[in-house]
Motif scaffolding. Structure first.
Motif, short mmCIF file in Angstrom:
data_model
loop_
_atom_site.label_atom_id
_atom_site.label_comp_id
_atom_site.label_asym_id
_atom_site.label_seq_id
_atom_site.Cartn_x
_atom_site.Cartn_y
_atom_site.Cartn_z
N UNK B 340 0.83 -1.22 0.00
CA UNK B 340 0.00 0.00 0.00
C UNK B 340 0.86 1.25 0.00
N UNK B 341 1.87 1.26 0.86
CA UNK B 341 2.69 2.47 0.99
C UNK B 341 3.40 2.77 -0.33
N UNK B 342 3.82 1.72 -1.04
CA UNK B 342 4.49 1.92 -2.33
C UNK B 342 3.55 2.63 -3.31
N UNK B 343 2.30 2.17 -3.32
CA UNK B 343 1.32 2.75 -4.25
C UNK B 343 0.95 4.18 -3.83
N UNK B 344 0.75 4.37 -2.53
CA UNK B 344 0.35 5.71 -2.06
C UNK B 344 1.45 6.73 -2.33
N UNK B 345 2.69 6.35 -2.03
CA UNK B 345 3.78 7.32 -2.23
C UNK B 345 4.07 7.53 -3.72
N UNK B 346 3.80 6.50 -4.55
CA UNK B 346 3.97 6.70 -6.00
C UNK B 346 2.99 7.75 -6.51
N UNK B 347 1.82 7.80 -5.90
CA UNK B 347 0.81 8.77 -6.33
C UNK B 347 1.01 10.14 -5.65
N UNK B 348 1.17 10.12 -4.34
CA UNK B 348 1.16 11.38 -3.57
C UNK B 348 2.55 11.85 -3.13
N UNK B 349 3.57 11.04 -3.38
CA UNK B 349 4.93 11.39 -2.95
C UNK B 349 5.24 10.85 -1.56
#
Lengths: 96, 437
Positions: B340-349
């Motif tokens: 999840x964190x990989x996807x969230x940070x890919x989108x929001x930084x």
């Protein structure tokens, strides 16, 4: 190597596996002794275990079952899991 | 392909009915969140006085279906169909729908009420079936019913004992019964996309309304913890032994089940306006991606979850910068948290300041198929009240996740909120809601 394993595998599967896992984990190949325990000796965690599984499936064109993943605890078992998956695949192809 | 909303019919939320371990009914539920009320119990499963197993779970105390003002004759019909058994998660569904309909003040007592129904559940009817199967198998194993056991004899014996109850694993009968309780005669649907079921259900409800099959749709989901479910998760190594969900933490050690269900009324905006309904938020749209790698683990390194989020922005016609509040799946299991964190940070930084991120499973546990809808209910109440509830147990954040979750309750103007979920079998999903105030 058993007859029904496709012969496009590297000659030394164990060595190839060590290199692959070294690439994924950033560990030195010397550290990755065939019987060193992934969790206790090498410090691989559940996240890295998934990354290793992805890399194994891509490189050797096999499928590792979900429940097998936590049971693979060292290089030797990873090699055996690949051989078993390839044997199964070969058997299935024979039946077609 | 035009990925925009299919027509101009706007879809809003007008009723919320929670049945949860922290409170039953909208106000009690929200109060439970504000008070950081948590009701974790150690559940012990005994078989013939032997302990089969024990696990922590977020538990509902003193639930009584007869106290919700539901037609007694129809409840009796359901009990008869279930051969006298009270199926707790089915009762949660019925009670949650009743609360949601009451909260929306929509009139469902008339025939042809133009209300649709979307139910979501991962395993409705499965546990009673498993127990009956187990009991019969055991009786046969110890010779109690063996006699001359041919295959034919076996089926003849097994049919009334448990094979008949296998029909309840086909969920259409539950859809039938629940629709009957609430006079639902319009479009109805049963959904199972594992933990993401709730978000698929919202999208289905919106499509039903936008395609004018119904003016309003009740979306509902539930789940109830059980030793057989626990054994599966325990064997997968993803159940917390100490009963504390710690999303995105160094000491995360797995998920904990949650008891309960939630009903939500989704309605055509004009219809809601016409009857002066109170509106929580508008459902702007959802996005979905099926990773298709494994059933129980996500593929670290894939971009499927990111794709689901991107599709959510496209379908809802919302820019990522507009999201004020994000609620992730946040199960407290390292592999899924990392994914999840990989996807969230890919989108929001990395460590984004906006959106604010908060996870709700530490309050209510993991309701499996009901988790996404239950957490959306909290998100909707957060939007309505302009309050961000903190993530409980977030005491030891792991820097590898690059996320800063909300640690203290925060009051701020909230307009747009996003729920995301990465479910078993790779059902990745998102949904965006916007306050109309």
């Amino acid at each position: 190597m058993p007859e029904n394993i496709p012969n496009n595998l590297p000659d030394d599967l164990e060595q190839d596996m060590r290199q692959l896992i070294a690439d994924v984990t950033g560990k030195s190949i010397d550290e990755l002794r065939p019987e060193a325990n992934f969790w206790n000796d090498i410090g691989i965690d559940s996240i890295k275990a998934i990354e290793i599984t992805v890399a194994i499936e891509r490189r050797y064109k096999v499928r590792i079952r979900d429940e097998q993943i936590p049971k693979i605890t060292n290089i030797r078992e990873a090699v055996e899991a690949v051989r078993e998956a390839l044997r199964k695949k070969a058997d299935e192809q024979k039946q077609v | 392909m035009n990925k925009n909303r299919s027509n101009d019919r706007r879809v809003v939320i007008t009723g919320i009915g929670p049945i949860s371990s922290i409170g039953i009914g909208r106000d009690n539920f929200w109060q439970g969140i504000l008070e950081k009320r948590v009701n974790i119990k150690l559940e012990k499963a005994l078989l013939d006085n032997e302990l089969l197993g024990q696990f922590y779970t977020h538990k509902i105390d003193n639930f009584d279906i007869s106290k919700f003002g539901i037609d007694k004759d129809k409840l009796k019909d359901i009990r008869e169909w279930k051969e006298g058994e009270e199926v707790i998660d089915l009762n949660y569904l019925i009670a949650a729908i009743k609360l949601a309909l009451d909260d929306s003040h929509i009139d469902y007592h008339v025939e042809n009420n133009n209300i649709g129904l979307v139910l979501a559940h991962e395993n409705l009817g499965l546990m009673p079936f498993c127990y009956k199967l187990g009991n019969l198998s055991y009786d046969m194993l110890i010779g109690k019913t063996r006699k001359e056991m041919t295959r034919k004899n076996f089926v003849e014996k097994a049919y009334p004992t448990f094979l008949k109850s296998a029909y309840d694993v086909q969920s259409f009968a539950d859809l039938f019964h629940i629709a009957r309780v609430f006079n639902v005669s319009d479009y109805s649907l049963f959904i199972n996309n594992a933990c993401a079921s709730g978000l698929y259900a919202f999208e289905a409800a919106a499509q039903i309304i936008r395609n004018k099959h119904a003016e309003a749709v009740v979306v509902a989901a539930s789940d109830s913890p059980d030793i057989l479910k626990y054994l599966w998760f325990k064997n997968l190594g993803i159940y917390s032994p100490d009963g504390l969900v710690r999303p995105f933490c160094k000491d995360s050690n797995g998920l904990v089940f949650g008891d309960g269900g939630v009903g939500i009324v989704v309605e055509d905006y004009e219809h809601a306006k016409e009857r002066n309904a109170s509106i929580y938020a508008e459902y702007l749209g959802g996005g979905f991606d099926l990773e298709g790698w494994k059933i129980t683990v996500p593929q670290i390194g894939s971009n499927s979850y990111q794709k689901a989020m991107q599709k959510t922005f496209e379908h809802s016609q919302t820019a990522k910068e507009e999201i004020d509040l994000l609620c992730p799946h946040g199960v407290g299991y390292q592999v899924i948290d990392y994914y999840e964190s990989q996807a969230i940070t890919a989108i929001f930084g990395n460590n984004p300041k906006k959106p604010a991120i908060t996870a709700f499973k530490p309050y209510i546990g993991h309701n499996l198929g009901a988790s996404a809808i239950t957490e959306t209910a909290i998100l909707l109440l957060a939007l309505k009240n302009n309050i961000i509830p903190p993530t409980l147990n977030y005491n030891n954040p792991d820097t590898k996740f690059n996320l800063n979750l909300i640690k203290e309750k925060k009051s701020m103007k909230l307009t747009t909120a996003m729920k995301i979920c990465s479910a078993f079998a790779g059902f990745n999903a998102g949904a965006i809601f916007r306050s109309l105030n």
